[in-house]
Design a protein around this motif. Structure first.
Motif, PDB file in Angstrom:
ATOM      1  N   THR A  66       0.809  -1.161   0.034  1.00 40.02           N
ATOM      2  CA  THR A  66      -0.087  -0.123  -0.003  1.00 40.02           C
ATOM      3  C   THR A  66       0.848   1.385   0.053  1.00 40.02           C
ATOM      4  OG1 THR A  66      -0.212   0.011   2.738  1.00 40.02           O
ATOM      5  CG2 THR A  66      -1.943  -0.927   1.018  1.00 40.02           C
ATOM      6  N   THR A  67       1.761   1.368   0.658  1.00 36.57           N
ATOM      7  CA  THR A  67       2.961   2.426   0.706  1.00 36.57           C
ATOM      8  C   THR A  67       3.576   2.603  -0.713  1.00 36.57           C
ATOM      9  OG1 THR A  67       4.883   1.354   1.227  1.00 36.57           O
ATOM     10  CG2 THR A  67       3.526   2.098   3.179  1.00 36.57           C
ATOM     11  N   TYR A  68       3.699   1.415  -1.430  1.00 35.87           N
ATOM     12  CA  TYR A  68       4.072   1.669  -2.916  1.00 35.87           C
ATOM     13  C   TYR A  68       2.961   2.013  -3.692  1.00 35.87           C
ATOM     14  CZ  TYR A  68       5.768   0.093  -7.456  1.00 35.87           C
ATOM     15  OH  TYR A  68       6.317  -0.011  -8.834  1.00 35.87           O
ATOM     16  N   GLU A  69       1.884   1.722  -3.561  1.00 38.29           N
ATOM     17  CA  GLU A  69       0.645   2.149  -4.275  1.00 38.29           C
ATOM     18  C   GLU A  69       0.305   3.762  -4.282  1.00 38.29           C
ATOM     19  OE1 GLU A  69      -1.959  -0.863  -2.932  1.00 38.29           O
ATOM     20  OE2 GLU A  69      -1.331  -2.251  -4.385  1.00 38.29           O
ATOM     21  N   SER A  70       0.630   4.219  -3.042  1.00 40.82           N
ATOM     22  CA  SER A  70       0.654   5.642  -2.795  1.00 40.82           C
ATOM     23  C   SER A  70       1.564   6.519  -3.456  1.00 40.82           C
ATOM     24  CB  SER A  70       0.429   5.894  -1.310  1.00 40.82           C
ATOM     25  OG  SER A  70       1.678   5.893  -0.600  1.00 40.82           O
ATOM     26  N   LEU A  71       2.552   5.826  -4.075  1.00 44.05           N
ATOM     27  CA  LEU A  71       3.566   6.818  -4.673  1.00 44.05           C
ATOM     28  C   LEU A  71       3.273   7.827  -5.628  1.00 44.05           C
ATOM     29  CD1 LEU A  71       6.480   4.429  -4.958  1.00 44.05           C
ATOM     30  CD2 LEU A  71       6.288   6.057  -3.160  1.00 44.05           C
ATOM     31  N   PRO A  72       2.214   7.145  -6.701  1.00 44.80           N
ATOM     32  CA  PRO A  72       1.830   8.351  -7.674  1.00 44.80           C
ATOM     33  C   PRO A  72       1.229   9.806  -6.960  1.00 44.80           C
ATOM     34  CG  PRO A  72       1.261   6.016  -8.293  1.00 44.80           C
ATOM     35  CD  PRO A  72       2.035   5.886  -6.902  1.00 44.80           C
ATOM     36  N   THR A  73       0.457   9.105  -6.012  1.00 44.88           N
ATOM     37  CA  THR A  73      -0.089  10.525  -5.177  1.00 44.88           C
ATOM     38  C   THR A  73       1.042  11.505  -4.656  1.00 44.88           C
ATOM     39  OG1 THR A  73      -2.096   9.310  -4.700  1.00 44.88           O
ATOM     40  CG2 THR A  73      -1.620  11.331  -3.382  1.00 44.88           C
ATOM     41  N   TRP A  74       1.781  10.739  -4.218  1.00 43.21           N
ATOM     42  CA  TRP A  74       3.028  11.596  -3.558  1.00 43.21           C
ATOM     43  C   TRP A  74       3.619  12.423  -4.848  1.00 43.21           C
ATOM     44  CZ3 TRP A  74       3.760  13.046   1.206  1.00 43.21           C
ATOM     45  CH2 TRP A  74       3.369  12.265   2.446  1.00 43.21           C
ATOM     46  N   LYS A  78      11.853  -6.042  -6.742  1.00 44.13           N
ATOM     47  CA  LYS A  78      12.949  -4.780  -7.090  1.00 44.13           C
ATOM     48  C   LYS A  78      12.725  -4.580  -8.534  1.00 44.13           C
ATOM     49  CE  LYS A  78      17.807  -4.112  -7.468  1.00 44.13           C
ATOM     50  NZ  LYS A  78      19.156  -4.516  -7.352  1.00 44.13           N
ATOM     51  N   ASP A  79      12.316  -5.339  -9.539  1.00 45.02           N
ATOM     52  CA  ASP A  79      12.306  -5.105 -10.927  1.00 45.02           C
ATOM     53  C   ASP A  79      11.015  -4.092 -10.967  1.00 45.02           C
ATOM     54  OD1 ASP A  79      14.466  -6.886 -11.572  1.00 45.02           O
ATOM     55  OD2 ASP A  79      12.956  -8.377 -12.216  1.00 45.02           O
ATOM     56  N   GLU A  80       9.710  -4.430 -10.396  1.00 44.96           N
ATOM     57  CA  GLU A  80       8.691  -3.515 -10.471  1.00 44.96           C
ATOM     58  C   GLU A  80       9.107  -2.223 -10.024  1.00 44.96           C
ATOM     59  OE1 GLU A  80       4.099  -3.493  -8.581  1.00 44.96           O
ATOM     60  OE2 GLU A  80       5.481  -5.037  -7.909  1.00 44.96           O
ATOM     61  N   ALA A  81       9.704  -1.926  -8.837  1.00 46.24           N
ATOM     62  CA  ALA A  81      10.242  -0.547  -8.235  1.00 46.24           C
ATOM     63  C   ALA A  81      11.203   0.046  -9.336  1.00 46.24           C
ATOM     64  CB  ALA A  81      10.866  -0.636  -6.875  1.00 46.24           C
ATOM     65  N   GLU A  82      11.929  -0.648  -9.842  1.00 51.91           N
ATOM     66  CA  GLU A  82      12.835  -0.140 -10.809  1.00 51.91           C
ATOM     67  C   GLU A  82      12.432   0.378 -12.053  1.00 51.91           C
ATOM     68  OE1 GLU A  82      17.338  -2.231  -9.747  1.00 51.91           O
ATOM     69  OE2 GLU A  82      15.945  -3.287 -11.257  1.00 51.91           O
ATOM     70  N   GLU A  83      11.496  -0.194 -12.603  1.00 46.64           N
ATOM     71  CA  GLU A  83      10.679   0.000 -13.611  1.00 46.64           C
ATOM     72  C   GLU A  83       9.805   1.494 -13.215  1.00 46.64           C
ATOM     73  OE1 GLU A  83       9.656  -0.074 -17.477  1.00 46.64           O
ATOM     74  OE2 GLU A  83      10.717  -1.308 -16.550  1.00 46.64           O
ATOM     75  N   PHE A  84       9.012   1.527 -12.298  1.00 48.52           N
ATOM     76  CA  PHE A  84       8.488   2.465 -11.631  1.00 48.52           C
ATOM     77  C   PHE A  84       9.100   3.796 -11.571  1.00 48.52           C
ATOM     78  CE2 PHE A  84       6.853   5.430  -8.494  1.00 48.52           C
ATOM     79  CZ  PHE A  84       5.501   5.624  -8.823  1.00 48.52           C
ATOM     80  N   ALA A  85      10.453   3.491 -11.017  1.00 53.37           N
ATOM     81  CA  ALA A  85      11.267   4.687 -10.936  1.00 53.37           C
ATOM     82  C   ALA A  85      11.888   5.298 -12.140  1.00 53.37           C
ATOM     83  CB  ALA A  85      12.483   4.276 -10.146  1.00 53.37           C
ATOM     84  N   LYS A  86      12.127   4.434 -13.333  1.00 50.41           N
ATOM     85  CA  LYS A  86      12.537   4.694 -14.490  1.00 50.41           C
ATOM     86  C   LYS A  86      11.340   5.451 -15.085  1.00 50.41           C
ATOM     87  CE  LYS A  86      14.183   2.498 -18.874  1.00 50.41           C
ATOM     88  NZ  LYS A  86      14.530   1.250 -19.551  1.00 50.41           N
ATOM     89  N   ASN A  90       9.451   7.170 -14.020  1.00 51.86           N
ATOM     90  CA  ASN A  90       9.063   8.545 -13.535  1.00 51.86           C
ATOM     91  C   ASN A  90      10.456   9.378 -13.250  1.00 51.86           C
ATOM     92  OD1 ASN A  90       6.037   8.852 -12.229  1.00 51.86           O
ATOM     93  ND2 ASN A  90       6.586   6.772 -11.975  1.00 51.86           N
ATOM     94  N   ASN A  91      11.471   9.133 -14.120  1.00 50.60           N
ATOM     95  CA  ASN A  91      12.703   9.951 -14.151  1.00 50.60           C
ATOM     96  C   ASN A  91      13.479  10.018 -12.658  1.00 50.60           C
ATOM     97  OD1 ASN A  91      14.670  11.045 -15.520  1.00 50.60           O
ATOM     98  ND2 ASN A  91      13.691  13.055 -15.304  1.00 50.60           N
ATOM     99  N   MET A  92      13.126   8.704 -11.995  1.00 46.91           N
ATOM    100  CA  MET A  92      13.915   8.671 -10.906  1.00 46.91           C
ATOM    101  C   MET A  92      15.114   7.648 -10.533  1.00 46.91           C
ATOM    102  SD  MET A  92      10.712   9.132  -8.176  1.00 46.91           S
ATOM    103  CE  MET A  92       9.650   7.925  -8.807  1.00 46.91           C
ATOM    104  N   GLU A  93      15.948   7.790  -9.714  1.00 46.51           N
ATOM    105  CA  GLU A  93      16.795   6.825  -9.405  1.00 46.51           C
ATOM    106  C   GLU A  93      16.313   5.826  -8.241  1.00 46.51           C
ATOM    107  OE1 GLU A  93      21.822   6.148  -8.928  1.00 46.51           O
ATOM    108  OE2 GLU A  93      20.965   8.172  -8.680  1.00 46.51           O
ATOM    109  N   TYR A  94      16.575   4.646  -8.396  1.00 48.53           N
ATOM    110  CA  TYR A  94      15.806   3.851  -7.224  1.00 48.53           C
ATOM    111  C   TYR A  94      17.037   3.144  -6.535  1.00 48.53           C
ATOM    112  CZ  TYR A  94      13.475  -0.152  -4.924  1.00 48.53           C
ATOM    113  OH  TYR A  94      13.067  -0.956  -4.072  1.00 48.53           O
ATOM    114  N   PHE A  95      16.887   3.203  -5.201  1.00 45.00           N
ATOM    115  CA  PHE A  95      17.508   2.498  -4.226  1.00 45.00           C
ATOM    116  C   PHE A  95      16.694   1.449  -3.173  1.00 45.00           C
ATOM    117  CE2 PHE A  95      19.455   6.199  -5.280  1.00 45.00           C
ATOM    118  CZ  PHE A  95      21.225   6.003  -5.670  1.00 45.00           C
ATOM    119  N   GLU A  96      17.340   0.113  -3.370  1.00 46.51           N
ATOM    120  CA  GLU A  96      16.701  -0.626  -2.177  1.00 46.51           C
ATOM    121  C   GLU A  96      17.699  -0.318  -0.997  1.00 46.51           C
ATOM    122  OE1 GLU A  96      14.411  -4.483  -3.528  1.00 46.51           O
ATOM    123  OE2 GLU A  96      16.549  -4.719  -3.470  1.00 46.51           O
ATOM    124  N   THR A  97      16.838   0.111   0.236  1.00 41.85           N
ATOM    125  CA  THR A  97      17.600   0.441   1.359  1.00 41.85           C
ATOM    126  C   THR A  97      17.333  -0.134   2.506  1.00 41.85           C
ATOM    127  OG1 THR A  97      15.650   2.178   1.868  1.00 41.85           O
ATOM    128  CG2 THR A  97      17.894   2.987   0.553  1.00 41.85           C
TER     129      THR A  97
END
Length: 194
Positions: free
Chosen positions: A97-105, A135-143, A145-152
């Motif tokens: 759910t925290t990932y799904e709210s990213l477009p709103t942020w 990870k692949d899903e988050a990396e694709e989302f970041a790409k 949206n023109n963002m760099e992605y870091f698993e932290t």
């Protein structure tokens, strides 16, 4: 380079994301190398700072705003976006759910400041057996949206330093391209004597 030539500047980085994603833990790990399993949610905005020396010799005071993710504090988050030169957007790898709210942020950020650099942190990557966002899903989302992605992981200190270095470098470069308009000198103005 003499001390006189070194410019002192201030940069503001704002951490945004839903409540409970680990924003405060990430900041505590980055600034103080501390991690606590128990932590109360932030209320409003907390301000932290770190001094860095950039490759060009400039000294940089980085102010890091830790924002509450609750809906009632959205207005305060808007103010931190207005004053920021960079955004760290955080979600919890173990809570879809925290990932799904990213477009709103992202929409909230773009409405306030369209050109601001953003990096994405997928926090709690150490909890591999609880992962809900691959990870692949988050990396694709970041790409997309023109963002760099870091698993932290604030707990295991995974990519915290690297992620902050990335956003600070991006924000610093953007500010330099804009002739430093977003970076304010911290030196106090001399008062004139009457």
């Amino acid at each position: 380079m003499s001390k006189k030539d070194i410019k002192r500047k201030v940069m503001r980085i704002s951490l945004l994301g839903d409540s409970g994603v680990g924003k405060t833990c990430i900041i505590n790990k980055y600034l103080y190398d501390k991690f606590s399993e128990t932590h109360q949610s932030s209320i409003g905005i907390e301000k932290n700072e770190k001094r860095l020396k950039m490759n060009d010799g400039n000294e940089l005071k980085v102010i890091i705003w830790d924002t509450a993710g609750q809906e009632r504090f959205k207005a305060m988050s808007t103010n931190t976006i207005k004053g920021a030169q960079g955004i760290v957007l955080v979600f919890d790898n173990t809570k879809k759910t925290t990932y799904e709210s990213l477009p709103t942020w992202i929409k909230d950020v773009k409405e306030v400041k369209d050109n601001i650099p953003i990096v994405l942190f997928g926090n709690k990557c150490d909890l591999i057996d609880q992962t809900e966002v691959e990870k692949d899903e988050a990396e694709e989302f970041a790409k997309d949206n023109n963002m760099e992605y870091f698993e932290t992981s604030a707990k295991e200190n995974i990519n915290i330093e690297k992620g902050f270095k990335s956003i600070i470098d991006k924000a610093y470069e953007t500010a330099q391209e804009e002739d430093g308009l977003d970076l304010k000198k911290t030196e106090k103005k001399k008062k004139s004597k009457c």
